[in-house]
Write an enzyme that holds these catalytic residues in place. Structure first.
Site, PDB file in Angstrom:
ATOM      1  N   LYS A 142       0.832  -1.216   0.000  1.00 43.74           N
ATOM      2  CA  LYS A 142       0.000   0.000   0.000  1.00 43.74           C
ATOM      3  C   LYS A 142       0.860   1.256   0.000  1.00 43.74           C
ATOM      4  O   LYS A 142       0.457   2.299  -0.503  1.00 43.74           O
ATOM      5  CB  LYS A 142      -0.920   0.011   1.224  1.00 43.74           C
ATOM      6  N   GLN A 148       3.930   6.636   3.802  1.00 35.53           N
ATOM      7  CA  GLN A 148       3.872   6.192   5.201  1.00 35.53           C
ATOM      8  C   GLN A 148       4.631   7.137   6.114  1.00 35.53           C
ATOM      9  O   GLN A 148       4.273   7.334   7.261  1.00 35.53           O
ATOM     10  CB  GLN A 148       4.460   4.778   5.325  1.00 35.53           C
ATOM     11  N   TYR A 154      11.947   2.175   1.010  1.00 34.24           N
ATOM     12  CA  TYR A 154      10.879   1.176   0.821  1.00 34.24           C
ATOM     13  C   TYR A 154       9.770   1.743  -0.073  1.00 34.24           C
ATOM     14  O   TYR A 154       9.282   1.059  -0.981  1.00 34.24           O
ATOM     15  CB  TYR A 154      10.342   0.803   2.201  1.00 34.24           C
TER      16      TYR A 154
END
Ligand code: NAP
Length: 260
Positions: A142, A148, A154
């Site tokens: 997601k 995030q 990442y």
């Protein structure tokens, strides 16, 4: 539904634990043969023995996929063992929290853990996948579409995986090779359990996340994730390619004001 996976050969990265283990078990349940790549040995060897006793093949390959040569070797060892590759599942990865402050070396290190081996395994498997008119499935996140915070490496890797899924689907359509991505949001794995257990109030921490998952207010199970992967691996999804599929109980796409 017969998924027509009997005796198909799947190369799976990170198949000893978590989501990858769910994928490996689902593939084996459908009669496929698996080559399973991980750094650690204990779980992979135990899986191999468990399925050997059942007359099934779950060939364990020890390797660190951050090493380019190791990526080439696992492909050739899988071919030596099984003579073919029908399905490649790129799954190994880690949300390693390499943020903006960490610098280029750390950022590239994160791409190495999460992205480069996805490319390398496709690169080294390509000739076999062309022969088998095979399937590639990339496990994403997601984070590729939500952000995030604190995890630039990442997020870059997972964003690139979405892009490469479409890119490769187009590149490889003429060879009959399908390429899709499956994206977890909150899937319950031993690693996730470990993270929650380390928080000051594990019950409240788990409940807080569950509240944000519209469908059933619970984590996705690794089996639910695996079932989508196995369907995409099978000839029963023969006209599905270039898709980014979220298996997340609605976590990523629903309006927050109705879910929290
Ligand atoms: P996990 O439980 O930590 O399992 C990861 C597996 O990958 C382990 O078996 C690990 O083996 C292997 N692995 C990792 N790096 C490797 C390397 N460099 N070389 C060889 N093997 C390696 O993780 P997971 O939660 O199942 O995650 C699987 C995938 O789903 C990842 O791509 C992750 O980003 C994605 N994802 C998961 C969630 C979630 O909620 N769980 C959410 C979003 C995305 P060793 O430990 O032996 O190295």
């Amino acid at each position: 539904m017969d998924l027509e996976l009997k005796d198909k050969v799947a190369l799976v990265t990170g198949g000893s634990k978590g989501i990858g283990e769910g994928i490996v078990r689902s593939l084996l349940a459908e009669g496929a043969k698996v080559a399973n790549v991980n750094r650690s040995t204990a779980e992979g060897e135990a899986l191999e023995r468990e399925y050997e006793a059942l007359g099934k093949e779950c060939f364990f390959l020890q390797a660190d996929l951050c090493n380019e040569q190791a990526c080439a070797e696992v492909v050739s060892r899988a071919i030596d063992r099984f003579g073919r590759i029908d399905v490649l599942i790129n799954n190994a990865g880690v949300n390693d929290g390499v943020g903006i402050e960490a610098g280029l070396e750390a950022f590239v290190g994160s791409l190495q853990r999460n992205l480069f081996h996805y490319y390398l395994l496709v690169h080294h498997s390509l000739a076999e996948l062309k022969k088998s008119r095979g399937v590639i499935i990339n496990i994403g996140s997601k984070v590729s579409v939500t952000g995030q915070g604190g995890t630039s490496g990442y997020a870059a890797a997972k964003g690139a995986i979405n892009g490469l899924t479409r890119e490769w689907a187009l590149d490889l359509a003429e060879f009959g090779i399908r390429v899709n991505a499956v994206l977890p949001a909150e899937t319950w794995t031993p690693l996730y359990s470990h993270i929650i257990d380390a928080s000051p109030d594990p019950i409240a921490a788990k409940r807080g996340i569950e509240n944000l998952i519209p469908l059933g207010h619970r984590f996705t199970t690794k089996e639910e994730l695996a079932d989508m992967v196995v369907f995409l691996a099978s000839p029963r999804s023969s006209h599905t390619t270039g898709q980014i599929i979220f298996v997340d109980g609605g976590y990523t796409h629903f309006d927050r004001k109705y879910t929290s």
